[in-house]
Design a protein around this motif. Structure first.
Motif, PDB file in Angstrom:
ATOM      1  N   LEU A  83       0.850  -1.186   0.000  1.00 40.90           N
ATOM      2  CA  LEU A  83       0.000   0.000   0.000  1.00 40.90           C
ATOM      3  C   LEU A  83       0.888   1.239   0.000  1.00 40.90           C
ATOM      4  CD1 LEU A  83      -2.970   1.044   0.266  1.00 40.90           C
ATOM      5  CD2 LEU A  83      -2.574   1.134   2.748  1.00 40.90           C
ATOM      6  N   ARG A  84       0.671   2.105  -0.981  1.00 43.74           N
ATOM      7  CA  ARG A  84       1.415   3.366  -1.051  1.00 43.74           C
ATOM      8  C   ARG A  84       0.442   4.512  -0.834  1.00 43.74           C
ATOM      9  NH1 ARG A  84       4.153   2.884  -6.736  1.00 43.74           N
ATOM     10  NH2 ARG A  84       2.291   1.610  -7.112  1.00 43.74           N
ATOM     11  N   VAL A  85       0.794   5.407   0.068  1.00 45.38           N
ATOM     12  CA  VAL A  85      -0.127   6.440   0.524  1.00 45.38           C
ATOM     13  C   VAL A  85       0.407   7.830   0.197  1.00 45.38           C
ATOM     14  CG1 VAL A  85      -1.241   7.445   2.547  1.00 45.38           C
ATOM     15  CG2 VAL A  85      -0.990   4.959   2.379  1.00 45.38           C
ATOM     16  N   VAL A  86      -0.454   8.646  -0.401  1.00 44.22           N
ATOM     17  CA  VAL A  86      -0.183  10.070  -0.615  1.00 44.22           C
ATOM     18  C   VAL A  86      -1.040  10.849   0.367  1.00 44.22           C
ATOM     19  CG1 VAL A  86      -0.486  12.005  -2.203  1.00 44.22           C
ATOM     20  CG2 VAL A  86       0.427   9.831  -3.046  1.00 44.22           C
ATOM     21  N   VAL A  87      -0.462  11.797   1.067  1.00 42.81           N
ATOM     22  CA  VAL A  87      -1.185  12.533   2.110  1.00 42.81           C
ATOM     23  C   VAL A  87      -1.370  13.995   1.714  1.00 42.81           C
ATOM     24  CG1 VAL A  87      -0.401  11.007   3.951  1.00 42.81           C
ATOM     25  CG2 VAL A  87       0.956  13.025   3.367  1.00 42.81           C
ATOM     26  N   ALA A  88      -2.448  14.601   2.219  1.00 48.58           N
ATOM     27  CA  ALA A  88      -2.792  15.972   1.851  1.00 48.58           C
ATOM     28  C   ALA A  88      -2.336  17.005   2.872  1.00 48.58           C
ATOM     29  CB  ALA A  88      -4.301  16.096   1.642  1.00 48.58           C
ATOM     30  N   TRP A 137       0.104  17.038   8.880  1.00 46.26           N
ATOM     31  CA  TRP A 137      -0.541  16.378  10.021  1.00 46.26           C
ATOM     32  C   TRP A 137      -0.858  14.928   9.685  1.00 46.26           C
ATOM     33  CZ3 TRP A 137      -5.265  14.014  10.838  1.00 46.26           C
ATOM     34  CH2 TRP A 137      -5.663  13.838  12.176  1.00 46.26           C
ATOM     35  N   THR A 138      -1.436  14.699   8.505  1.00 44.94           N
ATOM     36  CA  THR A 138      -1.759  13.333   8.100  1.00 44.94           C
ATOM     37  C   THR A 138      -0.489  12.515   7.889  1.00 44.94           C
ATOM     38  OG1 THR A 138      -3.753  14.161   7.019  1.00 44.94           O
ATOM     39  CG2 THR A 138      -3.079  11.927   6.466  1.00 44.94           C
ATOM     40  N   GLU A 139       0.536  13.139   7.354  1.00 46.77           N
ATOM     41  CA  GLU A 139       1.804  12.431   7.153  1.00 46.77           C
ATOM     42  C   GLU A 139       2.358  11.903   8.478  1.00 46.77           C
ATOM     43  OE1 GLU A 139       6.119  13.050   4.952  1.00 46.77           O
ATOM     44  OE2 GLU A 139       4.962  14.806   5.564  1.00 46.77           O
ATOM     45  N   THR A 140       2.323  12.746   9.496  1.00 49.66           N
ATOM     46  CA  THR A 140       2.801  12.313  10.812  1.00 49.66           C
ATOM     47  C   THR A 140       2.002  11.121  11.318  1.00 49.66           C
ATOM     48  OG1 THR A 140       3.516  14.563  11.366  1.00 49.66           O
ATOM     49  CG2 THR A 140       3.159  13.052  13.197  1.00 49.66           C
ATOM     50  N   LYS A 141       0.665  11.185  11.176  1.00 45.12           N
ATOM     51  CA  LYS A 141      -0.196  10.082  11.597  1.00 45.12           C
ATOM     52  C   LYS A 141       0.104   8.810  10.807  1.00 45.12           C
ATOM     53  CE  LYS A 141      -3.178  12.003  14.579  1.00 45.12           C
ATOM     54  NZ  LYS A 141      -3.512  11.452  15.915  1.00 45.12           N
ATOM     55  N   ALA A 142       0.246   8.950   9.492  1.00 47.08           N
ATOM     56  CA  ALA A 142       0.455   7.788   8.637  1.00 47.08           C
ATOM     57  C   ALA A 142       1.785   7.102   8.938  1.00 47.08           C
ATOM     58  CB  ALA A 142       0.393   8.215   7.171  1.00 47.08           C
ATOM     59  N   LEU A 143       2.836   7.865   9.113  1.00 50.19           N
ATOM     60  CA  LEU A 143       4.134   7.274   9.427  1.00 50.19           C
ATOM     61  C   LEU A 143       4.102   6.566  10.778  1.00 50.19           C
ATOM     62  CD1 LEU A 143       6.492  10.121   8.150  1.00 50.19           C
ATOM     63  CD2 LEU A 143       6.074   7.890   7.073  1.00 50.19           C
ATOM     64  N   GLY A 176       2.693   3.164  10.567  1.00 49.94           N
ATOM     65  CA  GLY A 176       3.447   2.188   9.800  1.00 49.94           C
ATOM     66  C   GLY A 176       3.094   2.148   8.324  1.00 49.94           C
ATOM     67  N   LEU A 177       2.449   3.186   7.814  1.00 53.50           N
ATOM     68  CA  LEU A 177       2.093   3.221   6.404  1.00 53.50           C
ATOM     69  C   LEU A 177       3.254   3.779   5.572  1.00 53.50           C
ATOM     70  CD1 LEU A 177      -1.566   4.612   6.612  1.00 53.50           C
ATOM     71  CD2 LEU A 177      -0.790   2.227   6.682  1.00 53.50           C
ATOM     72  N   THR A 178       3.329   3.360   4.332  1.00 55.78           N
ATOM     73  CA  THR A 178       4.359   3.842   3.416  1.00 55.78           C
ATOM     74  C   THR A 178       3.852   5.088   2.708  1.00 55.78           C
ATOM     75  OG1 THR A 178       5.196   1.593   3.042  1.00 55.78           O
ATOM     76  CG2 THR A 178       5.776   3.268   1.415  1.00 55.78           C
ATOM     77  N   VAL A 179       4.470   6.217   2.998  1.00 55.83           N
ATOM     78  CA  VAL A 179       4.060   7.503   2.426  1.00 55.83           C
ATOM     79  C   VAL A 179       4.941   7.824   1.230  1.00 55.83           C
ATOM     80  CG1 VAL A 179       3.804   9.972   2.858  1.00 55.83           C
ATOM     81  CG2 VAL A 179       3.201   8.325   4.648  1.00 55.83           C
ATOM     82  N   VAL A 180       4.308   8.188   0.103  1.00 57.56           N
ATOM     83  CA  VAL A 180       5.042   8.541  -1.114  1.00 57.56           C
ATOM     84  C   VAL A 180       4.566   9.906  -1.598  1.00 57.56           C
ATOM     85  CG1 VAL A 180       5.385   6.137  -1.775  1.00 57.56           C
ATOM     86  CG2 VAL A 180       3.376   7.369  -2.609  1.00 57.56           C
TER      87      VAL A 180
END
Length: 236
Positions: free
Chosen positions: A51-56, A59-65, A68-72
């Motif tokens: 799963l590759r995640v793009v954040v808007a 704040w969401t990036e901090t939560k996603a990381l 344990g989500l992979t942020v791209v």
């Protein structure tokens, strides 16, 4: 009776829509935060892979990381399979006001980039017409922002500069937000009913103002709307 709140119900339901291998866009806000947590739990259980995640928002990036989500970066994937976001108001035709958290510009880009767009809200966000309970956020560049403010006043609203304590609130893109109370015309309003601004006309008027980068009126950007209730979830 479930111990879950309506917001928790809809967050869990939205997280279940996500499939392995997806390029997923995530908006911002408290409901998205709960969705991120649910996605992280699915990843840890081995239910979601690649799963590759793009954040808007940051704040969401901090939560996603943290989950344990992979942020791209969006520039690295360009097109998303699915975008999930919340909203501050949703009318009967799935038009929305967004931007209460200040991430409206990036949220619009993420939704635009997705093949499918899912909005997750609790039932308190449903309104008969937009502007019923939220002022419309308008994101403006800092240079000459009072020029945009004057143009907004000419449209019949009273803009308020959003603040973070004593200082102006600054978006992730370095812009200001003017919160503008507007009454938007209800879909299929009955003859003689109190009328407000036509949403499409207001959209065009706002975009014509120099210095306006975006606004919180989201039209035609919700393919599905999941609504959390005390006893579960329904689709609008």
């Amino acid at each position: 009776m479930s111990d879950l709140t309506p917001k928790q119900h809809v967050a869990l339901a939205a997280a279940q829509v996500v499939r392995s291998g997806m390029r997923l866009g995530l908006g911002s806000g408290s409901t998205v935060g709960l969705i991120v947590e649910a996605l992280g739990e699915r990843v840890q259980r081995g239910e979601l892979r690649d799963l590759r995640v793009v954040v808007a928002s940051r704040w969401t990036e901090t939560k996603a990381l943290a989950a344990g989500l992979t942020v791209v970066e969006l520039n690295d994937v360009v097109q998303l399979d699915l975008a999930i976001d919340g909203a501050d108001e949703v009318d009967p035709q799935r038009a929305m006001i967004k931007g209460g958290g200040g991430a409206l510009l990036r949220e619009r880009i993420v939704l635009y980039a997705a093949r499918e767009r899912l909005i997750a809200v609790d039932e308190s966000k449903l309104v008969p017409h937009l502007g019923a309970s939220w002022a419309l956020p308008v994101e403006v560049v800092q240079f000459g922002w009072r020029v945009a403010e004057a143009a907004l006043r000419a449209l019949g609203t009273t803009p308020q500069l959003r603040r973070d304590g004593m200082q102006p609130f600054v978006t992730d893109e370095g812009n200001y937000i003017l919160d503008c109370p507007f009454r938007l015309r209800a879909p299929q309003a009955q003859p003689g009913a109190a009328q407000g601004h036509d949403p499409h006309e207001l959209d065009r008027a706002l975009r014509a103002i120099p210095g306006v980068m975006d606004h919180g009126l989201f039209l035609g950007l919700a393919d599905r709307v999941l609504v959390g209730q005390a006893d579960g979830v329904r689709e609008l």
